[in-house]
Design a protein around this motif. Structure first.
Motif, PDB file in Angstrom:
ATOM      1  N   ARG A  77     -14.225  11.308  16.296  1.00  0.00           N
ATOM      2  CA  ARG A  77     -15.120  10.857  17.373  1.00  0.00           C
ATOM      3  C   ARG A  77     -14.760  11.530  18.698  1.00  0.00           C
ATOM      4  O   ARG A  77     -15.643  11.952  19.444  1.00  0.00           O
ATOM      5  CB  ARG A  77     -15.085   9.347  17.519  1.00  0.00           C
ATOM      6  CG  ARG A  77     -16.003   8.870  18.634  1.00  0.00           C
ATOM      7  CD  ARG A  77     -16.090   7.377  18.730  1.00  0.00           C
ATOM      8  NE  ARG A  77     -16.840   6.976  19.885  1.00  0.00           N
ATOM      9  CZ  ARG A  77     -18.155   6.885  19.945  1.00  0.00           C
ATOM     10  NH1 ARG A  77     -18.879   7.179  18.892  1.00  0.00           N
ATOM     11  NH2 ARG A  77     -18.765   6.504  21.047  1.00  0.00           N
ATOM     12  N   LYS A  89     -24.939   9.630  21.534  1.00  0.00           N
ATOM     13  CA  LYS A  89     -25.975   8.629  21.828  1.00  0.00           C
ATOM     14  C   LYS A  89     -27.078   8.570  20.770  1.00  0.00           C
ATOM     15  O   LYS A  89     -27.904   7.681  20.788  1.00  0.00           O
ATOM     16  CB  LYS A  89     -26.616   8.929  23.185  1.00  0.00           C
ATOM     17  CG  LYS A  89     -25.652   8.939  24.328  1.00  0.00           C
ATOM     18  CD  LYS A  89     -25.243   7.565  24.718  1.00  0.00           C
ATOM     19  CE  LYS A  89     -24.338   7.656  25.945  1.00  0.00           C
ATOM     20  NZ  LYS A  89     -23.670   6.464  26.219  1.00  0.00           N
ATOM     21  N   ARG A  90     -27.094   9.524  19.841  1.00  0.00           N
ATOM     22  CA  ARG A  90     -28.177   9.573  18.852  1.00  0.00           C
ATOM     23  C   ARG A  90     -28.043   8.456  17.834  1.00  0.00           C
ATOM     24  O   ARG A  90     -26.947   8.073  17.443  1.00  0.00           O
ATOM     25  CB  ARG A  90     -28.169  10.906  18.131  1.00  0.00           C
ATOM     26  CG  ARG A  90     -28.612  12.050  19.023  1.00  0.00           C
ATOM     27  CD  ARG A  90     -28.693  13.300  18.243  1.00  0.00           C
ATOM     28  NE  ARG A  90     -29.731  13.197  17.233  1.00  0.00           N
ATOM     29  CZ  ARG A  90     -30.513  14.184  16.874  1.00  0.00           C
ATOM     30  NH1 ARG A  90     -30.373  15.352  17.442  1.00  0.00           N
ATOM     31  NH2 ARG A  90     -31.411  14.027  15.942  1.00  0.00           N
ATOM     32  N   LYS A  91     -29.176   7.978  17.373  1.00  0.00           N
ATOM     33  CA  LYS A  91     -29.194   6.920  16.360  1.00  0.00           C
ATOM     34  C   LYS A  91     -29.333   7.486  14.952  1.00  0.00           C
ATOM     35  O   LYS A  91     -29.129   6.782  13.979  1.00  0.00           O
ATOM     36  CB  LYS A  91     -30.371   5.970  16.621  1.00  0.00           C
ATOM     37  CG  LYS A  91     -30.339   5.321  17.971  1.00  0.00           C
ATOM     38  CD  LYS A  91     -29.457   4.130  17.965  1.00  0.00           C
ATOM     39  CE  LYS A  91     -29.592   3.428  19.314  1.00  0.00           C
ATOM     40  NZ  LYS A  91     -28.448   2.671  19.648  1.00  0.00           N
ATOM     41  N   ASP A  92     -29.697   8.771  14.823  1.00  0.00           N
ATOM     42  CA  ASP A  92     -29.988   9.325  13.508  1.00  0.00           C
ATOM     43  C   ASP A  92     -28.887  10.244  12.966  1.00  0.00           C
ATOM     44  O   ASP A  92     -29.132  11.039  12.091  1.00  0.00           O
ATOM     45  CB  ASP A  92     -31.321  10.069  13.528  1.00  0.00           C
ATOM     46  CG  ASP A  92     -31.321  11.258  14.477  1.00  0.00           C
ATOM     47  OD1 ASP A  92     -30.432  11.331  15.342  1.00  0.00           O
ATOM     48  OD2 ASP A  92     -32.220  12.106  14.352  1.00  0.00           O
TER      49      ASP A  92
END
Length: 100
Positions: A77, A89-92
C-alpha cells in the motif's frame, strides 16, 4: 484496474571463498570453500499494466504466514501510494492474488 502478484523460489550457490596464507613474496591464493550448499530464496512481486510496483525477498528459511502477509500488504500500500497515487481513491482496483 488490476494489480497482480506472484512468488518465485530461486536456488543459488553460496560462493564463499577463503584465502590461503602464503610464505614470503608469494601472492595470496584464493580457493573455493569445499562443501558449498544450495540455498533457496523467495522473491515476492506485485505489478499492474504499467509495470512493477513492489518486490521483496524473504529472509532464508522464512515462510509466508498471515502476519508476514499482512505486513507485505501494508508495504505494498505504501508503494502504491508513492508510485500509483491515482489507484488509492479508486473503487474498481482489483487485487489478483495467487494462492490466497
Amino acid at each position: 484496474m488490476w494489480v497482480t502478484d506472484d512468488e518465485k523460489w530461486f536456488t543459488y550457490d553460496k560462493n564463499v571463498r577463503k584465502r590461503v596464507w602464503s610464505k614470503g613474496t608469494q601472492a595470496l591464493q584464493v580457493i573455493s570453500k569445499s562443501g558449498l550448499t544450495r540455498n533457496k530464496l523467495m522473491l515476492c512481486m506485485w505489478w499492474d499494466w504499467k509495470g512493477l510496483i513492489h518486490y521483496e525477498s524473504l529472509p532464508p528459511g522464512e515462510t509466508i504466514d498471515s502476519d508476514l502477509y499482512r505486513y507485505q500488504m501494508m508495504r505494498l500500500r505504501q508503494e502504491v501510494e508513492k508510485k500509483r497515487p491515482e489507484l488509492i481513491k479508486r473503487k474498481d482496483v482489483v487485487f489478483h492474488l495467487d494462492n490466497a
